[in-house]
Design a protein around this motif. Structure first.
Motif, short mmCIF file in Angstrom:
data_model
loop_
_atom_site.label_atom_id
_atom_site.label_comp_id
_atom_site.label_asym_id
_atom_site.label_seq_id
_atom_site.Cartn_x
_atom_site.Cartn_y
_atom_site.Cartn_z
N LEU A 19 0.82 -1.20 0.00
CA LEU A 19 0.00 0.00 0.00
C LEU A 19 0.86 1.26 0.00
O LEU A 19 0.52 2.26 -0.62
N ALA A 20 2.00 1.19 0.69
CA ALA A 20 2.84 2.37 0.85
C ALA A 20 3.64 2.70 -0.40
O ALA A 20 3.87 3.88 -0.71
N GLU A 21 4.06 1.68 -1.14
CA GLU A 21 4.95 1.90 -2.28
C GLU A 21 4.30 2.76 -3.36
O GLU A 21 3.08 2.68 -3.55
N PRO A 22 5.07 3.57 -4.08
CA PRO A 22 6.51 3.81 -3.87
C PRO A 22 6.77 5.08 -3.05
O PRO A 22 7.91 5.41 -2.76
N ALA A 23 5.73 5.82 -2.67
CA ALA A 23 5.93 7.15 -2.09
C ALA A 23 6.11 7.14 -0.58
O ALA A 23 6.69 8.07 -0.02
N TYR A 24 5.61 6.10 0.11
CA TYR A 24 5.61 6.11 1.58
C TYR A 24 6.20 4.80 2.11
O TYR A 24 6.44 3.85 1.35
N ALA A 57 -1.26 12.26 0.76
CA ALA A 57 -1.10 10.86 1.19
C ALA A 57 -2.41 10.09 1.00
O ALA A 57 -2.40 8.93 0.54
N LEU A 58 -3.52 10.70 1.36
CA LEU A 58 -4.82 10.02 1.22
C LEU A 58 -5.14 9.75 -0.24
O LEU A 58 -5.72 8.71 -0.58
N ARG A 59 -4.80 10.69 -1.10
CA ARG A 59 -5.07 10.47 -2.53
C ARG A 59 -4.23 9.32 -3.06
O ARG A 59 -4.70 8.51 -3.89
N HIS A 60 -2.96 9.22 -2.63
CA HIS A 60 -2.10 8.10 -3.04
C HIS A 60 -2.69 6.77 -2.57
O HIS A 60 -2.82 5.82 -3.36
N ARG A 96 -4.27 3.49 -4.65
CA ARG A 96 -3.77 2.12 -4.48
C ARG A 96 -4.90 1.16 -4.09
O ARG A 96 -4.90 0.00 -4.46
N LEU A 97 -5.87 1.69 -3.32
CA LEU A 97 -6.99 0.85 -2.88
C LEU A 97 -8.11 0.78 -3.91
O LEU A 97 -9.03 -0.04 -3.78
N GLY A 98 -8.07 1.65 -4.92
CA GLY A 98 -9.09 1.64 -5.97
C GLY A 98 -10.41 2.25 -5.53
O GLY A 98 -11.48 1.81 -5.97
N VAL A 99 -10.34 3.25 -4.63
CA VAL A 99 -11.56 3.94 -4.21
C VAL A 99 -11.39 5.45 -4.44
O VAL A 99 -10.26 5.92 -4.63
N ALA A 100 -12.49 6.17 -4.41
CA ALA A 100 -12.43 7.63 -4.56
C ALA A 100 -11.86 8.26 -3.30
O ALA A 100 -12.06 7.75 -2.19
N TYR A 101 -11.16 9.37 -3.47
CA TYR A 101 -10.59 10.08 -2.32
C TYR A 101 -11.68 10.44 -1.31
O TYR A 101 -11.52 10.27 -0.11
N GLU A 102 -12.83 10.96 -1.81
CA GLU A 102 -13.91 11.39 -0.91
C GLU A 102 -14.40 10.22 -0.06
O GLU A 102 -14.65 10.38 1.14
N GLU A 103 -14.53 9.05 -0.67
CA GLU A 103 -15.02 7.89 0.09
C GLU A 103 -14.03 7.49 1.18
O GLU A 103 -14.43 7.14 2.29
N LEU A 104 -12.73 7.58 0.87
CA LEU A 104 -11.73 7.23 1.88
C LEU A 104 -11.69 8.26 3.00
O LEU A 104 -11.57 7.91 4.18
N ALA A 126 5.98 1.76 7.72
CA ALA A 126 5.82 2.31 9.07
C ALA A 126 4.81 3.46 9.07
O ALA A 126 4.01 3.60 10.01
N TYR A 127 4.82 4.27 8.00
CA TYR A 127 3.87 5.38 7.91
C TYR A 127 2.44 4.84 7.82
O TYR A 127 1.52 5.33 8.48
N VAL A 128 2.25 3.82 6.99
CA VAL A 128 0.92 3.22 6.85
C VAL A 128 0.46 2.63 8.17
O VAL A 128 -0.70 2.77 8.57
#
Length: 447
Positions: free
Chosen positions: A28-33, A52-55, A59-67, A36-38
């Motif tokens: 989930l973290a790759e490649p930007a985080y 970070a949430l948008r990344h 990766r999770l395949g959901v909309a930013y707003e939903e997350l 440990a951060y996750v």
């Protein structure tokens, strides 16, 4: 930063979605985080940035707003579209079905914390209650809608405030309805919140209580301002309502052709928009216009059409109010027995708290019919009941005429002192046109 849930809730949501998709924290973290951060994010110990949430959402395949909020993507947009559908249902006269739609939408909007959509659903429920004549529920729903919009600018709150004023007006609280509408008009005009749509809605709404109170000059001024604002307004439903309201002041001034033309414009707009309740009200007002102009046959036809449309839509209060005006026309056409039967049939649906002015009108007309039949005792009972209703409502426009009728009856039966009292009461309500005890007239709009 956009609205979002607190870090703990977001963390649990990220962990659940990651687990459902079979991803590790490293994947989930790759490649930007980093993993440990996750891990820290999922534990709710860090407030993730929007980046970070948008990344993570990608990766999770959901909309930013939903997350970020837990709301499905496009939920607010979808709710607004369904609110529009409910509004269309109400416009066709299906108030009970529309109320079911609005109730479901309110529950959904509340579950996702969408305040603006909650307010819109409550506004719709208030309009449904107005159409069915449930004035207490209507007032409560409009008040709740206003509370949801407490932090919004006044123009946004105006439709709910106007609804609350109309529910008070229909309940016979004319002075308070005027107070609510005038206060909002003043705040908009004096505070520089010039909003043509909001002002037109308020000026159109204040005409009816002004007329019933005998404040004809203020009603005419409100109509003048509404007509001046009209070119700045694009909402055809709002313009149609304005034309229907303004027609009443034109009728009072004897400008029958102009009033008929104004009602014609309103009716055509309502037909195009398929707003059946308001179209019925145009037939109602046209019937009133023809009755005032002495064209009783056309008046009866228009009022019967209005009554049939409101009855089909189960708009009980409006149906009863139209029946009173239809009965007046029938009486004037020599059909007094039919008029009396009609009035006795609707009196149970009208009261001091529900259609007070029309309730008084029904008693007044029954008094006249009884007097024509030489039943002075029954006539007096109806006149006194009507007088009580009009005094409580503050409907000075009709009080003087009723006091004259009562005074004439008392004089003919030999009760001179009582007749003089009735005449004095009537004279006390015959103020100069447009003068009331409402205080200064509202500020002028910056046209």
């Amino acid at each position: 930063m956009a609205e979002r849930d607190d870090p703990g809730i977001i963390g649990r949501r990220v962990q659940q979605l990651r687990t459902e998709r079979g991803l590790t924290q490293k994947q989930l973290a790759e490649p930007a985080y980093t993993p440990a951060y996750v891990s820290t994010l999922e534990a709710g110990r860090v407030r993730p940035s929007e980046e970070a949430l948008r990344h993570i959402a990608e990766r999770l395949g959901v909309a930013y707003e939903e997350l970020a909020t837990g709301r499905p993507a496009r939920l607010a947009t979808d709710l607004r579209l369904r609110l529009t559908d409910a509004q269309r249902t109400l416009a066709t006269g299906e108030a009970e079905i529309a109320a079911e739609q609005y109730t479901a939408l309110l529950a959904e909007a509340e579950s996702h914390g969408l305040e603006a959509e909650c307010a819109a659903a409550l506004l719709g429920l208030g309009e449904c209650a107005l159409d069915t004549g449930d004035l207490t529920t209507a007032r409560e729903r409009f008040e709740q809608s206003e509370k949801r919009l407490a932090d919004a600018p006044l123009p946004v709150r105006v439709p709910a405030l106007r609804g609350r004023a109309v529910s008070h007006y229909l309940a016979g609280e004319l002075r308070y309805a005027c107070y609510l509408l005038e206060s909002a008009i003043d705040e908009l005009n004096r505070g520089g919140l010039h909003d043509p749509d909001a002002l037109l809605l308020l000026y159109s709404a204040v005409i009816a209580p002004y007329m019933d109170m005998g404040a004809h000059a203020r009603a005419a001024q409100a109509a003048e301002f509404a007509l001046a604002l009209a070119p700045q307004v694009g909402d055809p439903a709002l313009l149609a309502r304005m034309h229907r309201s303004v027609a009443r002041t034109m009728i009072a001034e004897g400008r029958m052709a102009e009033a008929d033309a104004s009602l014609g414009k309103a009716a055509e707009l309502y037909r195009q928009l398929q707003i059946r309740t308001e179209l019925a009200n145009c037939h109602w007002m046209r019937g009133y216009l023809y009755a005032q102009n002495g064209d009783l046959e056309r008046a009866e036809s228009e009022l019967r059409e209005a009554q049939a449309m409101h009855s089909a839509q189960r708009a009980a209060l409006y149906t009863s109010q139209v029946a009173v005006e239809l009965a007046d026309v029938l009486h004037r056409r020599g059909k007094s027995d039919e008029a009396a039967t009609l009035l006795h049939g609707v009196l149970g649906d009208l009261s001091s708290e529900r259609g007070a002015v029309h309730s008084a009108g029904a008693h007044r007309l029954l008094g006249i019919i009884a007097e024509d039949g030489r039943d002075t005792e029954t006539a007096e009972e109806h006149y006194v009941r009507a007088l009580s209703l009009l005094e409580r409502a503050g409907a000075a426009g009709d009080l003087a005429d009723l006091c004259r009728l009562l005074g004439d009856l008392l004089r003919r039966t030999g009760r001179i002192d009582a007749a003089l009292d009735a005449y004095r009461t009537g004279l006390g309500h015959r103020t100069a046109p447009g003068t009331t005890t409402l205080g200064p007239a509202p500020a002028h709009p910056p046209l």
